[in-house]
Structures are given as structure tokens and as C-alpha cells.
Design a protein around this motif. Structure first.
Motif, PDB file in Angstrom:
ATOM      1  N   VAL A 132       0.841  -1.194   0.000  1.00 10.80           N
ATOM      2  CA  VAL A 132       0.000   0.000   0.000  1.00 10.80           C
ATOM      3  C   VAL A 132       0.878   1.247   0.000  1.00 10.80           C
ATOM      4  O   VAL A 132       1.725   1.424   0.882  1.00 10.80           O
ATOM      5  N   LEU A 133       0.660   2.093  -1.000  1.00  9.71           N
ATOM      6  CA  LEU A 133       1.398   3.347  -1.106  1.00  9.71           C
ATOM      7  C   LEU A 133       0.634   4.493  -0.457  1.00  9.71           C
ATOM      8  O   LEU A 133       1.226   5.378   0.167  1.00  9.71           O
ATOM      9  N   ALA A 134      -0.696   4.476  -0.615  1.00  9.71           N
ATOM     10  CA  ALA A 134      -1.520   5.542  -0.039  1.00  9.71           C
ATOM     11  C   ALA A 134      -2.946   5.043   0.113  1.00  9.71           C
ATOM     12  O   ALA A 134      -3.404   4.181  -0.644  1.00  9.71           O
ATOM     13  N   GLN A 135      -3.662   5.601   1.094  1.00  7.87           N
ATOM     14  CA  GLN A 135      -5.065   5.282   1.325  1.00  7.87           C
ATOM     15  C   GLN A 135      -5.782   6.523   1.829  1.00  7.87           C
ATOM     16  O   GLN A 135      -5.182   7.365   2.499  1.00  7.87           O
ATOM     17  N   GLY A 136      -7.061   6.635   1.511  1.00 14.20           N
ATOM     18  CA  GLY A 136      -7.839   7.744   2.048  1.00 14.20           C
ATOM     19  C   GLY A 136      -8.868   8.242   1.069  1.00 14.20           C
ATOM     20  O   GLY A 136      -9.236   7.551   0.111  1.00 14.20           O
ATOM     21  N   LYS A 137      -9.347   9.476   1.313  1.00 16.53           N
ATOM     22  CA  LYS A 137     -10.316  10.084   0.425  1.00 16.53           C
ATOM     23  C   LYS A 137      -9.714  10.252  -0.968  1.00 16.53           C
ATOM     24  O   LYS A 137      -8.532  10.559  -1.113  1.00 16.53           O
ATOM     25  N   THR A 138     -10.554  10.074  -1.976  1.00 10.90           N
ATOM     26  CA  THR A 138     -10.087  10.067  -3.357  1.00 10.90           C
ATOM     27  C   THR A 138      -9.284  11.317  -3.715  1.00 10.90           C
ATOM     28  O   THR A 138      -8.190  11.222  -4.286  1.00 10.90           O
ATOM     29  N   SER A 139      -9.806  12.477  -3.393  1.00 14.83           N
ATOM     30  CA  SER A 139      -9.119  13.716  -3.763  1.00 14.83           C
ATOM     31  C   SER A 139      -7.761  13.826  -3.087  1.00 14.83           C
ATOM     32  O   SER A 139      -6.782  14.269  -3.705  1.00 14.83           O
ATOM     33  N   ASP A 140      -7.690  13.397  -1.825  1.00 18.34           N
ATOM     34  CA  ASP A 140      -6.415  13.451  -1.097  1.00 18.34           C
ATOM     35  C   ASP A 140      -5.392  12.509  -1.710  1.00 18.34           C
ATOM     36  O   ASP A 140      -4.220  12.871  -1.892  1.00 18.34           O
ATOM     37  N   VAL A 141      -5.835  11.307  -2.037  1.00 24.36           N
ATOM     38  CA  VAL A 141      -4.918  10.294  -2.579  1.00 24.36           C
ATOM     39  C   VAL A 141      -4.399  10.714  -3.955  1.00 24.36           C
ATOM     40  O   VAL A 141      -3.203  10.599  -4.242  1.00 24.36           O
ATOM     41  N   LEU A 142      -5.280  11.209  -4.808  1.00 26.31           N
ATOM     42  CA  LEU A 142      -4.870  11.568  -6.160  1.00 26.31           C
ATOM     43  C   LEU A 142      -3.958  12.788  -6.197  1.00 26.31           C
ATOM     44  O   LEU A 142      -3.277  13.033  -7.188  1.00 26.31           O
ATOM     45  N   ASN A 143      -3.948  13.545  -5.093  1.00 23.64           N
ATOM     46  CA  ASN A 143      -3.049  14.706  -4.996  1.00 23.64           C
ATOM     47  C   ASN A 143      -1.805  14.415  -4.164  1.00 23.64           C
ATOM     48  O   ASN A 143      -0.982  15.315  -3.968  1.00 23.64           O
ATOM     49  N   ASP A 144      -1.670  13.188  -3.721  1.00 25.05           N
ATOM     50  CA  ASP A 144      -0.494  12.788  -2.947  1.00 25.05           C
ATOM     51  C   ASP A 144       0.725  12.778  -3.875  1.00 25.05           C
ATOM     52  O   ASP A 144       0.714  12.105  -4.910  1.00 25.05           O
ATOM     53  N   PRO A 145       1.793  13.490  -3.536  1.00 19.92           N
ATOM     54  CA  PRO A 145       2.989  13.548  -4.399  1.00 19.92           C
ATOM     55  C   PRO A 145       3.571  12.180  -4.717  1.00 19.92           C
ATOM     56  O   PRO A 145       4.047  11.944  -5.838  1.00 19.92           O
ATOM     57  N   GLU A 146       3.532  11.257  -3.740  1.00 22.45           N
ATOM     58  CA  GLU A 146       4.079   9.929  -3.978  1.00 22.45           C
ATOM     59  C   GLU A 146       3.233   9.145  -4.989  1.00 22.45           C
ATOM     60  O   GLU A 146       3.749   8.380  -5.799  1.00 22.45           O
ATOM     61  N   VAL A 147       1.937   9.343  -4.915  1.00 22.95           N
ATOM     62  CA  VAL A 147       1.032   8.671  -5.876  1.00 22.95           C
ATOM     63  C   VAL A 147       1.262   9.249  -7.270  1.00 22.95           C
ATOM     64  O   VAL A 147       1.337   8.498  -8.256  1.00 22.95           O
ATOM     65  N   ILE A 148       1.346  10.542  -7.364  1.00 22.12           N
ATOM     66  CA  ILE A 148       1.587  11.198  -8.658  1.00 22.12           C
ATOM     67  C   ILE A 148       2.893  10.701  -9.266  1.00 22.12           C
ATOM     68  O   ILE A 148       2.977  10.377 -10.460  1.00 22.12           O
ATOM     69  N   LYS A 149       3.908  10.584  -8.435  1.00 20.97           N
ATOM     70  CA  LYS A 149       5.222  10.156  -8.909  1.00 20.97           C
ATOM     71  C   LYS A 149       5.196   8.697  -9.352  1.00 20.97           C
ATOM     72  O   LYS A 149       5.741   8.344 -10.428  1.00 20.97           O
ATOM     73  N   ALA A 150       4.568   7.833  -8.559  1.00 27.25           N
ATOM     74  CA  ALA A 150       4.616   6.393  -8.831  1.00 27.25           C
ATOM     75  C   ALA A 150       3.613   5.947  -9.881  1.00 27.25           C
ATOM     76  O   ALA A 150       3.881   5.015 -10.628  1.00 27.25           O
ATOM     77  N   TYR A 151       2.476   6.638  -9.949  1.00 26.26           N
ATOM     78  CA  TYR A 151       1.392   6.091 -10.782  1.00 26.26           C
ATOM     79  C   TYR A 151       0.939   7.039 -11.881  1.00 26.26           C
ATOM     80  O   TYR A 151       0.856   6.656 -13.043  1.00 26.26           O
ATOM     81  N   LEU A 152       0.666   8.267 -11.520  1.00 23.45           N
ATOM     82  CA  LEU A 152       0.115   9.176 -12.515  1.00 23.45           C
ATOM     83  C   LEU A 152       1.183   9.719 -13.459  1.00 23.45           C
ATOM     84  O   LEU A 152       0.884  10.212 -14.534  1.00 23.45           O
TER      85      LEU A 152
END
Length: 252
Positions: free
Chosen positions: A230-250
Motif C-alpha cells: 500500500v502506497l496511499a489510502q484515504g479520500k479520493t481527492s487526497d490520494v490523487l493529490n499525494d505527491p508519492e502517488v503522482i510520482k509512482a502512478y500518474l
């Protein structure tokens, strides 16, 4: 109590740790997304939740009941249904019969009744036809009940697979990339369909999806997997704006 509670779930294939320390909590009625890069372990999680794979460690609780490592049929009867990334319909059977296959959790008759076509057989088949048509009507497929499933347009085949899963009367519906292969118009229709499903069936939904417009438009919460963890969990808007998520996935 959460409808689905997953704690420290993990699985190894030989020396490969495919999923490790996966935790997830989904409340009744939520629409929850599971996202991540290709090969992150998302479908492996679905396969553990539905009994296709037995976890190496961890626990899965559905509505407070431990279903860890149980057979697929038993997990389905407990209230978990799924669709697949690659559509798995019975293409040489009618649209109606595809949904009736899913109804066998709710309608049963003995072998002798079926073989000898006893009165209970016809009464049960009539009830199943009625229920199947009710489910198909939610998707606007009742008028196509008698055609072969393989003759439906691609988007409608996707909807038929969801209808068949709903026929098992699940508490939790797992959708594996329901928008895969769809054009923008079909994806928009799918979003409306999923909203309608929640209203009509009151089912809790966990979905895997790569279409971020769909994910951001319908999911209330997200879990992001990366390399089986698990890299991140939580409300959709928070997760999609997470820098680590953006870097790894988006990739932005």
C-alpha cells in the motif's frame, strides 16, 4: 463494523512476494477504488478476496465472518461477487440465461426435479425468468433477453457481466477494470450504471480501474498499490493529490 476488513494480507509465489501487508477497510454502501500501476498486485488482491488464490498470511473478514482461504463458491455464497478484466460471459447462451446462472444461489431444485421436469422445476424456472428480467431491466437489457450474449455491443456485454454478478445477491461487488476497452461514451454510460446499481441494489463496490476520470468521478475512497504494498489510502481527492502517488502512478 466494516463490511470488508482485510488485515496484513500477503501472498508469495515461490520466492516472489506479490502482495505484502495489505490492509483494507470498507464500510457498508461505499464505492471504493483500488488503483496502481500494471503489475502492482491489484488483481492478485481480488483473487485472494474471491478464493481463487489462498493467502500466504493475513485475514479477510466479510460482515464479521472469516472467509480467508475459503473456496470460491463458498465466498460467493457468503456475499462476494466479481467481474473480470477480460469479459467472461457464456457467449453461446442467451442474455437471460447468463443472468439465470447467477441466480442459482437463490433458486434451487433437486436433481430429480430437473431431470424429470417435475412441477417444481417449471415453477422455479418461471420465478428465475421473472427475477432475471427484473435485473436486466436495470441495465436496459430486458428487451435483449433472448439474443446471444456474444451478439451484444461491447459495452452492453460489460453490463451483462455486472448483471450476472448482481444476480448472486452479493453484499460486496468487485469490478475488475469495468471500463477496459470502452470508448468515452461507453465509459460515461458505465458511470451512470454504477450509480444506478448502488441505488437499486444497495451493494458495496470495490473496483480496480485505470481510467482516472471514472475513478475520481465515482470513488469515495482509494487505496493505491505499488509493488504489492500500500502506497496511499484515504479520500479520493487526497490520494490523487499525494505527491508519492503522482510520482509512482500518474507520472506527472
Amino acid at each position: 463494523m466494516s463490511l470488508l476488513e482485510v488485515t496484513n494480507l500477503g501472498i508469495s509465489f515461490g520466492g516472489l512476494r506479490a502482495v505484502d501487508e495489505f490492509n483494507l477497510s470498507i464500510e457498508q454502501g461505499e464505492l471504493y477504488g483500488l488503483i496502481g500501476p500494471n503489475g502492482a498486485g491489484k488483481t492478485t488482491v481480488f483473487n485472494m478476496l474471491t478464493g481463487i488464490y489462498k493467502p500466504t498470511d493475513g485475514k479477510i473478514f466479510l460482515d464479521g465472518k472469516d472467509v480467508t482461504g475459503k473456496k470460491t463458491a463458498d465466498i460467493n455464497k457468503a456475499g462476494v461477487a466479481r467481474t473480470f478484466q477480460n469479459i467472461r460471459l457464456f457467449g453461446d447462451q442467451s442474455v437471460l440465461d447468463n443472468v439465470k446462472i447467477g441466480l442459482h444461489n437463490s433458486f434451487e431444485y433437486g436433481t430429480a426435479t430437473g431431470i424429470f421436469r417435475l412441477p417444481k422445476f417449471f415453477a422455479t424456472e418461471k420465478e428465475m425468468d421473472k427475477k432475471a428480467l427484473e435485473i436486466l431491466s436495470v441495465f436496459g437489457l430486458d428487451s435483449s433477453a433472448d439474443i446471444l450474449a456474444s451478439n451484444l455491443p461491447y459495452g452492453k456485454q460489460r453490463e451483462l457481466e455486472i448483471a450476472r454478478a448482481l444476480a448472486t445477491n452479493p453484499k460486496l461487488l468487485l469490478l475488475d477494470e469495468p471500463a477496459a476497452g470502452m470508448n468515452p461514451n461507453e465509459t460515461r454510460d458505465l458511470m451512470n450504471t454504477i450509480a444506478l446499481i448502488r441505488k437499486e441494489f444497495g451493494v458495496t463496490i470495490l473496483l480496480i480501474e485505470h481510467d482516472m476520470k471514472l475513478v475520481s468521478g465515482i470513488c469515495e475512497k482509494l487505496t493505491v498499490l505499488n509493488f504489492g504494498r500500500v502506497l496511499a489510502q484515504g479520500k479520493t481527492s487526497d490520494v490523487l493529490n499525494d505527491p508519492e502517488v503522482i510520482k509512482a502512478y500518474l507520472g506527472e
